[in-house]
Design an enzyme around this catalytic site. Structure first.
Site, PDB file in Angstrom:
ATOM      1  N   ARG A  10      26.404 -35.840  11.787  1.00 59.55           N
ATOM      2  CA  ARG A  10      26.175 -35.483  10.383  1.00 59.55           C
ATOM      3  C   ARG A  10      24.801 -34.840  10.153  1.00 59.55           C
ATOM      4  O   ARG A  10      23.792 -35.303  10.684  1.00 59.55           O
ATOM      5  CB  ARG A  10      26.284 -36.758   9.543  1.00 59.55           C
ATOM      6  CG  ARG A  10      26.148 -36.532   8.077  1.00 59.55           C
ATOM      7  CD  ARG A  10      26.888 -37.588   7.323  1.00 59.55           C
ATOM      8  NE  ARG A  10      26.173 -38.865   7.275  1.00 59.55           N
ATOM      9  CZ  ARG A  10      26.633 -39.900   6.561  1.00 59.55           C
ATOM     10  NH1 ARG A  10      27.758 -39.808   5.896  1.00 59.55           N
ATOM     11  NH2 ARG A  10      25.956 -41.023   6.549  1.00 59.55           N
ATOM     12  N   ARG A  20      19.812 -37.800   9.206  1.00 55.38           N
ATOM     13  CA  ARG A  20      19.281 -39.014   8.593  1.00 55.38           C
ATOM     14  C   ARG A  20      18.785 -40.005   9.639  1.00 55.38           C
ATOM     15  O   ARG A  20      19.416 -40.197  10.667  1.00 55.38           O
ATOM     16  CB  ARG A  20      20.381 -39.679   7.751  1.00 55.38           C
ATOM     17  CG  ARG A  20      20.550 -39.040   6.416  1.00 55.38           C
ATOM     18  CD  ARG A  20      21.771 -39.525   5.699  1.00 55.38           C
ATOM     19  NE  ARG A  20      21.975 -40.981   5.791  1.00 55.38           N
ATOM     20  CZ  ARG A  20      22.925 -41.619   5.101  1.00 55.38           C
ATOM     21  NH1 ARG A  20      23.708 -40.952   4.290  1.00 55.38           N
ATOM     22  NH2 ARG A  20      23.070 -42.918   5.230  1.00 55.38           N
TER      23      ARG A  20
END
Ligand code: AMP
Length: 215
Positions: free
Chosen positions: A127, A160
């Site tokens: 991601r 992240r």
């Protein structure tokens, strides 16, 4: 539409929430996004939250509940809202029911997005998120044209901190132990809908709209 989105990390809740916002013009309330913003700004709340987030643990309820209550009182929530990543445990769900009863804006649905565990890991490690507009990509399934730049707004893409493998494993365990029981919680209250979050983003979105009974 006043809904809660349920699903493991990586199930695609955020992606579907963004599509619902675009279509229905109601706000998405993502406690993860609000917490990350506080971390980025270095607020006292952000400093406290970061130690939990980096380990893949839940931030204490007293911190999160205040944030959500303040956000739900804002004017834009009068036309509806999508709660994404909140509630995360039964205590939060019970507290939410109380807050919403006081505000006379009870939930119209709880939507569970179900994805097999094996798929979740790849989705999370791959991601990438845009710093500018929040658009999400995946290096395996839906890469941006340029690895580090957003196709939509040209913003920088980031990975992240809590999407690293060890933290992901912990986040998935925390989901099973603390958040998955909410599926039963909302089933009992009669507002649960479920969709399988596998397929293209648009295919899943059409299942989401069907389940929610909207066009
Ligand atoms: P998310 O972006 O929803 O996956 O959230 C990222 C991290 O923020 C989680 O792993 C938790 O550490 C924290 N977090 C987000 N929402 C909550 C919540 N409702 N309660 C407690 N911690 C949360």
């Amino acid at each position: 539409m006043r809904i809660v989105l349920l699903g493991a990390p990586g199930a695609g809740k955020g992606t579907q929430a963004k599509k619902l916002i675009d279509k229905y013009g109601i706000p998405q309330i993502s406690t993860g996004d609000i917490l990350r913003q506080n971390v980025a700004e270095g607020t006292p709340l952000g400093k406290e939250a970061k130690s939990y987030m980096d380990k893949g643990e839940l931030v204490p309820d007293r911190v999160v509940l205040g944030l959500v209550e303040d956000r739900l009182k804002k004017d834009d929530c009068k036309k509806g809202y999508i709660l994404d990543g909140f509630p995360r445990n039964t205590a939060q769900a019970e507290a939410l029911d109380k807050i919403l009863a006081l505000l006379s804006m009870s939930l119209t649905g709880a939507l569970s997005v179900d994805v097999p565990k094996d798929d979740l890991m790849k989705r999370l490690t791959g991601r990438r998120t845009c710093k500018g507009c929040g658009q999400m990509y995946n290096v395996y399934f839906s890469p941006s044209k340029n690895e580090s730049v957003c196709d939509k707004c040209g913003g920088a893409l980031f990975h992240r901190d809590d999407d690293k493998e060890e933290t992901i494993k912990r986040r998935l365990d925390v989901y099973d132990a603390q958040t998955a029981p909410l599926i039963d919680y909302y089933k009992k209250s009669g507002i649960l809908k479920s969709v399988t979050g596998v397929g293209s983003i648009d295919e899943i979105f059409s299942k989401v709209c069907n389940a929610l009974g909207v066009k």
